[in-house]
Design an enzyme around this catalytic site. Structure first.
Site, mmCIF file in Angstrom:
data_model
loop_
_atom_site.group_PDB
_atom_site.id
_atom_site.type_symbol
_atom_site.label_atom_id
_atom_site.label_comp_id
_atom_site.label_asym_id
_atom_site.label_seq_id
_atom_site.Cartn_x
_atom_site.Cartn_y
_atom_site.Cartn_z
ATOM 1 N N GLU A 116 0.830 -1.202 0.000
ATOM 2 C CA GLU A 116 0.000 0.000 0.000
ATOM 3 C C GLU A 116 0.869 1.258 0.000
ATOM 4 O O GLU A 116 0.807 2.083 0.929
ATOM 5 C CB GLU A 116 -0.950 0.003 1.193
ATOM 6 C CG GLU A 116 -2.101 -0.959 1.031
ATOM 7 C CD GLU A 116 -3.194 -0.787 2.085
ATOM 8 O OE1 GLU A 116 -2.952 -0.120 3.104
ATOM 9 O OE2 GLU A 116 -4.289 -1.327 1.893
ATOM 10 N N GLU A 141 -6.636 -7.320 -0.735
ATOM 11 C CA GLU A 141 -7.084 -7.283 0.663
ATOM 12 C C GLU A 141 -8.514 -6.782 0.742
ATOM 13 O O GLU A 141 -8.875 -5.820 0.059
ATOM 14 C CB GLU A 141 -6.284 -6.261 1.488
ATOM 15 C CG GLU A 141 -4.870 -6.589 1.798
ATOM 16 C CD GLU A 141 -4.237 -5.465 2.638
ATOM 17 O OE1 GLU A 141 -4.961 -4.722 3.326
ATOM 18 O OE2 GLU A 141 -3.013 -5.335 2.573
HETATM 19 C C1 GAL Z 1 -4.204 -2.279 5.003
HETATM 20 C C2 GAL Z 1 -2.829 -2.879 5.118
HETATM 21 C C3 GAL Z 1 -2.813 -4.168 5.904
HETATM 22 C C4 GAL Z 1 -3.667 -4.052 7.120
HETATM 23 C C5 GAL Z 1 -5.064 -3.664 6.712
HETATM 24 C C6 GAL Z 1 -6.029 -3.559 7.863
HETATM 25 O O1 GAL Z 1 -4.127 -0.893 4.913
HETATM 26 O O2 GAL Z 1 -2.245 -3.101 3.866
HETATM 27 O O3 GAL Z 1 -1.481 -4.465 6.245
HETATM 28 O O4 GAL Z 1 -3.138 -3.088 7.962
HETATM 29 O O5 GAL Z 1 -5.033 -2.415 6.079
HETATM 30 O O6 GAL Z 1 -7.317 -3.189 7.433
#
Ligand code: GAL
Length: 658
Positions: free
Chosen positions: A156, A313
């Site tokens: 990210e 994610e």
């Molecule tokens: C994203 C990140 C992850 C985790 C996730 C939690 O921003 O890439 O590592 O922190 O959020 O929602």
């Protein structure tokens, strides 16, 4: 994109399923339970080593790859692919201690200290040297590992460090400006520095827009945003070059945050840098939260050029970083995942595999919760894995172009929400989302597309709050309408050029002639003020006393109350077989609906859904596959669609293959 390369692997096409996997947070014996449960759930891929720098390089130049070798071997032995991170996302304490000059600085001059993550300056040469050395070591070590399927650059990029005001940033900003403007005179013109005695004699006098006595120069602010996006893109490229040189056959990606709150990365520009687009998405509770998920997935699919992309994610249930972290209701996990698939995702992944026991994210859901495998959540995860296996033949099918497009532009997003404007209440993304919700309510498929998209593919194009309009863009939109396209645009569109300079002669500047209207002064509304329209809707936030200056313009709605009472609120100019419509106030989804319905009707755009399903389900098309998504919590009778299911339960999704 350089080339549409997908995960390196053998075998039939399938939808991938998995998560970030952080085995370093757990004792070795837990890993065996992990892979056993992964197999049970149908996991096919994991992202590994994302935050492992301190573990992989415990002291400068000393590597400890043993544990990662073992994890890679174990995953491979269990048939699970690895999207291997370059591990550079969060620098280890030894690095920030020895080199505090890698730490970002905020606009007030405060150091962003270690203790969280991503505490590095995108422009720091010292950080880059150390990070690229690790990337080199990783690529050398794992080049031939059979589990290696893709590279995951950092993580990210820009989530926490997009805006850095350090001296490194100042130096790099000056270099970027030199390349953009060549001469200081050109920069002075572009930034309008005749104002407030800001004239620069040399590039060396320029700083990032640090804390100032009052509003910093808006053109400087806009260029700093462009620069900041470019600086991280340049860093992405630097890692990619190392990876390419050592593993030319392994695709490279990084996880975008297309609708992320940081809004700092111009992903329309970044999408060209990766072999396949990957995105992260988290829902924020609210009345349009599910529409927003669909909007994000839709735009991601179009950033990927309609080709399959990777949902890197999202969450199985609650997150940990909102003020109140709401658990997903039954059915929401699968609906959210399948909506991303409906918009072109060929991978459904989560943060993270096993919910952490310690650390800031211990209350963030995972695929395997604190409660263990004997839990409703894990059973839902396993059921979703089975569903994705059943949908294997969807994999690879591209998005099917919709009849309508909504244009999304990062420069306008940035510029609209800068300071010293007629109103601070303007929200670019919300306006675009409101049009999307109205389209969903009408049951009309739409593509959310970046600005540079070929507009001729669409019967109608909606450009909400398209504020930054360089001359070339104005010509492109004019040509679209002249060739029979139907354009709809809104308040605060067409107002400035690429330097944030106002187009003179009356608003909406660059679109004035195309729309056949003229506005002399904006009339923003105070909080709570409402302007009623004669079509039964009402506007908030903003109004304009629109004057019609062309005989081909028809007035579709007029202001009934407020300072602009009696003036046109919504207009449409007919241009040959095309048209250009203007909405001068914030109508919100309910107010947009009748206006949009009338405009699309005249544009010949019809819903593909039977009348009683419009608004109740979302329809998306990927080649031969139609996804029907229940937008509500109650069942919907979809028998009329002739698919395998008659009663679609609340939050349910069905795929009809023709
Ligand atoms: C994203 C990140 C992850 C985790 C996730 C939690 O921003 O890439 O590592 O922190 O959020 O929602």
């Amino acid at each position: 994109m350089t080339s549409p390369r997908w995960l390196r692997r053998d075998g039939e096409a399938r939808l991938e399923f998995g998560a970030d996997y952080n085995p370093e947070q757990w004792p070795r014996d837990v890993w065996d339970d992990d892979v056993r449960a992964m197999r049970e759930a149908g996991v096919t891929v994991v992202s590994l080593a994302i935050f492992s720098w301190a573990r992989l390089e415990p002291a400068e130049g000393e590597y400890d790859f043993g544990w990662l070798d073992e994890a890679m071997d174990l995953l491979h032995a269990n048939g699970i692919l690895v999207d291997l991170a370059t591990a550079t996302a969060s620098p280890p304490p030894w690095l920030s201690t020895a080199h505090p000059e890698i730490l970002p600085v905020d606009r007030e001059g405060r150091t962003i200290w270690p203790g969280g993550r991503q505490h590095w300056r995108p422009t720091s040469p010292v950080f880059r040297t150390h990070a690229l050395r690790l990337v080199h070591a990783m690529a050398t070590r794992y080049a031939a590992h059979p589990a290696l399927s893709a590279w995951h650059v950092s993580n990210e990029l820009g989530c926490h460090n997009i805006y850095d005001y350090s001296d490194d940033a100042a130096r790099a900003f000056r270099g970027w400006l030199r390349a953009r403007y060549h001469t200081i005179e050109a920069l002075n013109d572009a930034w309008g520095t005749a104002f407030w005695s800001q004239r620069y004699a040399d590039f060396d006098q320029i700083l990032p827009p640090r804390l100032a006595a009052t509003h910093p120069n808006p053109s400087q602010q806009l260029d700093f945003k462009r620069f900041s996006s470019d600086a991280l893109k340049d860093y992405l490229r630097a890692e990619k070059e190392v990876l390419r040189s050592l593993t030319p056959d392994v695709p490279v990606t990084t996880n975008f945050m297309v609708m992320g709150e940081t809004k700092g990365m111009d992903y329309a520009d970044w999408a060209h840098e990766v072999d396949f687009v990957a995105n992260d998405h988290y829902r924020l509770p609210g009345p349009q939260d599910f529409d927003e998920l669909s909007f994000s997935a839709n735009l991601t699919g179009n950033l990927a050029g309609g080709r399959p992309w990777f949902l890197m994610e999202h969450s199985t249930s609650a997150v940990n970083w909102q003020p109140i972290n709401v658990a997903k209701k039954p059915g929401e996990m699968a609906r959210d995942a399948l909506t991303h698939v409906a918009h072109g995702a060929d991978a459904v992944c989560y943060f993270q595999w096993r919910q952490s026991k310690a650390g800031a994210e211990k209350y963030h859901s995972g695929m395997l919760p604190h409660a263990g495998t004997d839990s409703a959540l894990f059973r839902s995860v396993t059921a979703l894995g089975a569903t994705l296996r059943d949908l294997a033949d969807v994999a690879g099918s591209p998005r099917t172009t919709a009849p309508v497009a909504i244009v999304f532009d990062w420069a306008s997003w940035w510029a609209v929400e800068q300071d010293s404007h007629p109103s601070e209440r303007l929200r670019y993304k919300q306006e675009a989302l409101d049009w999307y919700t109205a389209l969903l309510d009408l049951g009309i498929r739409a593509d959310v597309v970046p600005l540079e998209t070929d507009l001729s593919r669409y019967a109608a194009v909606i450009a909400p709050m398209l504020h930054v309009v360089p001359a070339t863009t104005a010509i492109r939109f004019g040509d679209y309408v002249a060739n029979g396209g139907h354009l709809i645009t809104t308040y605060f569109s067409g107002i400035v050029d690429e330097h944030d300079h106002v187009w003179l002669g009356g608003y909406p500047g660059a679109f004035r002639e195309l729309l056949g209207i003229r506005v002399e002064e904006f009339v923003p509304l105070l909080d709570g003020e409402v302007a009623e329209l004669d079509n039964g809707t009402s506007g908030t936030v903003w109004t304009e006393p629109v004057e019609v200056v062309d005989s081909a313009v028809e007035v579709l709605a007029t202001y009934k109350t407020g300072e602009t009472a009696g003036k046109p609120a919504v207009t449409r100019r007919v241009v040959g077989s095309g048209s250009a419509a203007y909405v001068s106030t914030r109508l919100g989804p309910a107010g947009i609906l009748p206006v949009l319905d009338a405009l699309l009707d005249r544009a010949g755009v019809l819903s593909e859904l039977p009348g009683d399903l419009r608004g109740r389900v979302e329809l998306t098309v990927r080649g031969d596959h139609q996804f029907v998504i229940n937008r509500g919590d109650g069942p919907v009778d979809i028998g009329a669609l002739g698919g395998p299911v008659t009663d679609l339960p609340g939050r349910g999704v069905v795929v009809i293959t023709r």
